[in-house]
Write a protein that holds these residues in place. Structure first.
Motif, mmCIF file in Angstrom:
data_model
loop_
_atom_site.group_PDB
_atom_site.id
_atom_site.type_symbol
_atom_site.label_atom_id
_atom_site.label_comp_id
_atom_site.label_asym_id
_atom_site.label_seq_id
_atom_site.Cartn_x
_atom_site.Cartn_y
_atom_site.Cartn_z
ATOM 1 N N ARG A 108 1.668 4.754 9.540
ATOM 2 C CA ARG A 108 1.076 5.631 10.565
ATOM 3 C C ARG A 108 1.475 7.088 10.349
ATOM 4 O O ARG A 108 0.649 7.992 10.482
ATOM 5 C CB ARG A 108 1.494 5.174 11.953
ATOM 6 N N ALA A 109 2.747 7.322 10.047
ATOM 7 C CA ALA A 109 3.225 8.696 9.811
ATOM 8 C C ALA A 109 2.536 9.294 8.587
ATOM 9 O O ALA A 109 2.129 10.471 8.603
ATOM 10 C CB ALA A 109 4.739 8.701 9.633
ATOM 11 N N ASP A 110 2.396 8.499 7.535
ATOM 12 C CA ASP A 110 1.734 8.988 6.324
ATOM 13 C C ASP A 110 0.248 9.247 6.569
ATOM 14 O O ASP A 110 -0.331 10.157 5.968
ATOM 15 C CB ASP A 110 1.923 7.997 5.176
ATOM 16 N N LEU A 111 -0.363 8.458 7.447
ATOM 17 C CA LEU A 111 -1.758 8.701 7.814
ATOM 18 C C LEU A 111 -1.891 10.061 8.487
ATOM 19 O O LEU A 111 -2.780 10.846 8.160
ATOM 20 C CB LEU A 111 -2.293 7.599 8.728
ATOM 21 N N THR A 112 -0.999 10.351 9.415
ATOM 22 C CA THR A 112 -1.028 11.641 10.104
ATOM 23 C C THR A 112 -0.862 12.784 9.102
ATOM 24 O O THR A 112 -1.603 13.773 9.150
ATOM 25 C CB THR A 112 0.091 11.711 11.167
ATOM 26 N N THR A 113 0.085 12.637 8.193
ATOM 27 C CA THR A 113 0.315 13.661 7.172
ATOM 28 C C THR A 113 -0.915 13.842 6.287
ATOM 29 O O THR A 113 -1.300 14.967 5.970
ATOM 30 C CB THR A 113 1.532 13.283 6.300
ATOM 31 N N ALA A 114 -1.533 12.739 5.882
ATOM 32 C CA ALA A 114 -2.728 12.801 5.036
ATOM 33 C C ALA A 114 -3.881 13.469 5.764
ATOM 34 O O ALA A 114 -4.635 14.262 5.172
ATOM 35 C CB ALA A 114 -3.132 11.393 4.589
ATOM 36 N N MET A 115 -4.010 13.184 7.063
ATOM 37 C CA MET A 115 -5.081 13.807 7.851
ATOM 38 C C MET A 115 -4.843 15.313 7.962
ATOM 39 O O MET A 115 -5.782 16.110 7.825
ATOM 40 C CB MET A 115 -5.165 13.166 9.234
ATOM 41 N N GLU A 116 -3.589 15.694 8.214
ATOM 42 C CA GLU A 116 -3.270 17.120 8.323
ATOM 43 C C GLU A 116 -3.484 17.838 7.000
ATOM 44 O O GLU A 116 -3.898 18.999 6.972
ATOM 45 C CB GLU A 116 -1.823 17.304 8.790
ATOM 46 N N ALA B 160 -8.496 7.656 4.161
ATOM 47 C CA ALA B 160 -9.388 6.498 4.242
ATOM 48 C C ALA B 160 -8.652 5.208 3.898
ATOM 49 O O ALA B 160 -8.830 4.176 4.566
ATOM 50 C CB ALA B 160 -10.578 6.700 3.307
ATOM 51 N N THR B 161 -7.808 5.253 2.880
ATOM 52 C CA THR B 161 -7.075 4.063 2.451
ATOM 53 C C THR B 161 -6.094 3.612 3.526
ATOM 54 O O THR B 161 -6.008 2.418 3.849
ATOM 55 C CB THR B 161 -6.330 4.333 1.130
ATOM 56 N N LEU B 162 -5.344 4.549 4.097
ATOM 57 C CA LEU B 162 -4.366 4.186 5.121
ATOM 58 C C LEU B 162 -5.045 3.698 6.396
ATOM 59 O O LEU B 162 -4.552 2.775 7.045
ATOM 60 C CB LEU B 162 -3.433 5.363 5.405
ATOM 61 N N ARG B 163 -6.185 4.287 6.750
ATOM 62 C CA ARG B 163 -6.929 3.792 7.923
ATOM 63 C C ARG B 163 -7.370 2.350 7.687
ATOM 64 O O ARG B 163 -7.273 1.503 8.579
ATOM 65 C CB ARG B 163 -8.150 4.669 8.184
#
Length: 150
Positions: A9-17, A25-28
Motif C-alpha cells: 500500500r505504501a509503495d502504491l502511494t509512492t508510485a502514484m505520487e 497499475a501492477t500494485l493496484r
C-alpha cells in the motif's frame, strides 16, 4: 496487519505520487487480488505475510505465462509489459534459488528419504517443496527431481 500488505500500500502511494504508471497499475492489481483472496470463502479474514506472498507468486506466474503467450502471438509490446509487471512483483518475493542450490537440495532430500526411482517422486517432491518454501517454481523443482530420479 501484515507488513507486506502495508508495504504494498505504501509503495502504491509512492508510485502514484511519482506518476509511475506501470508500478501503480501492477500494485493496484496485486492489492485487488489480495483483497479478493481475503473476502473469498465463508467469512472475510486478514491474510498473513505468507499468504500475501502466495498471491504475489500466483500473480507473477500469470504475468510470466501471459508474456510467453503474447510473445508467441507476435505481440512483443504486450509481452514486454507483462514482463515488466512480473519484474515489479519479483521485488516483493524472496530471491529464487540458483540451479546449483536447487540441485544440491534435491540430492540431499533424495539421500535423506532413500528414494530409489520415479515411484518415490511424490515423497521427494513433498519434502523438497517444504524446504524450498516458494523460492523455486514447482515446475522447475519437478524437472530437477525427475532428472535426478530418472
Amino acid at each position: 496487519m501484515p507488513e507486506l500488505k502495508d508495504r504494498l500500500r505504501a509503495d502504491l502511494t509512492t508510485a502514484m505520487e511519482g506518476r509511475d504508471e506501470l508500478r501503480t497499475a501492477t500494485l493496484r492489481m496485486v492489492l485487488a487480488a489480495v483483497t479478493a483472496e481475503e473476502v473469498s470463502g465463508k467469512e472475510a479474514r486478514e491474510l498473513s505475510d505468507e499468504e500475501v506472498q502466495t498471491v504475489l507468486r500466483r500473480e507473477a506466474k500469470k504475468r510470466r505465462e501471459a508474456a510467453e503467450a503474447f510473445g508467441g502471438a507476435g505481440r512483443a509490446d504486450q509481452a514486454e509489459r507483462e514482463k515488466a509487471e512480473e519484474g515489479v512483483l519479483a521485488t516483493y518475493l524472496p530471491a529464487q534459488l540458483e540451479d546449483a542450490d536447487l540441485t544440491a537440495l534435491v540430492a540431499d532430500v533424495i539421500t535423506t528419504t532413500g528414494a530409489a526411482g520415479m515411484k518415490d517422486m511424490g515423497k521427494v517432491m513433498g519434502a523438497v517443496q517444504g524446504r524450498v518454501a516458494g523460492r523455486a517454481e514447482g515446475g522447475r523443482v519437478a524437472a530437477e527431481v525427475r532428472r535426478q530420479l530418472g
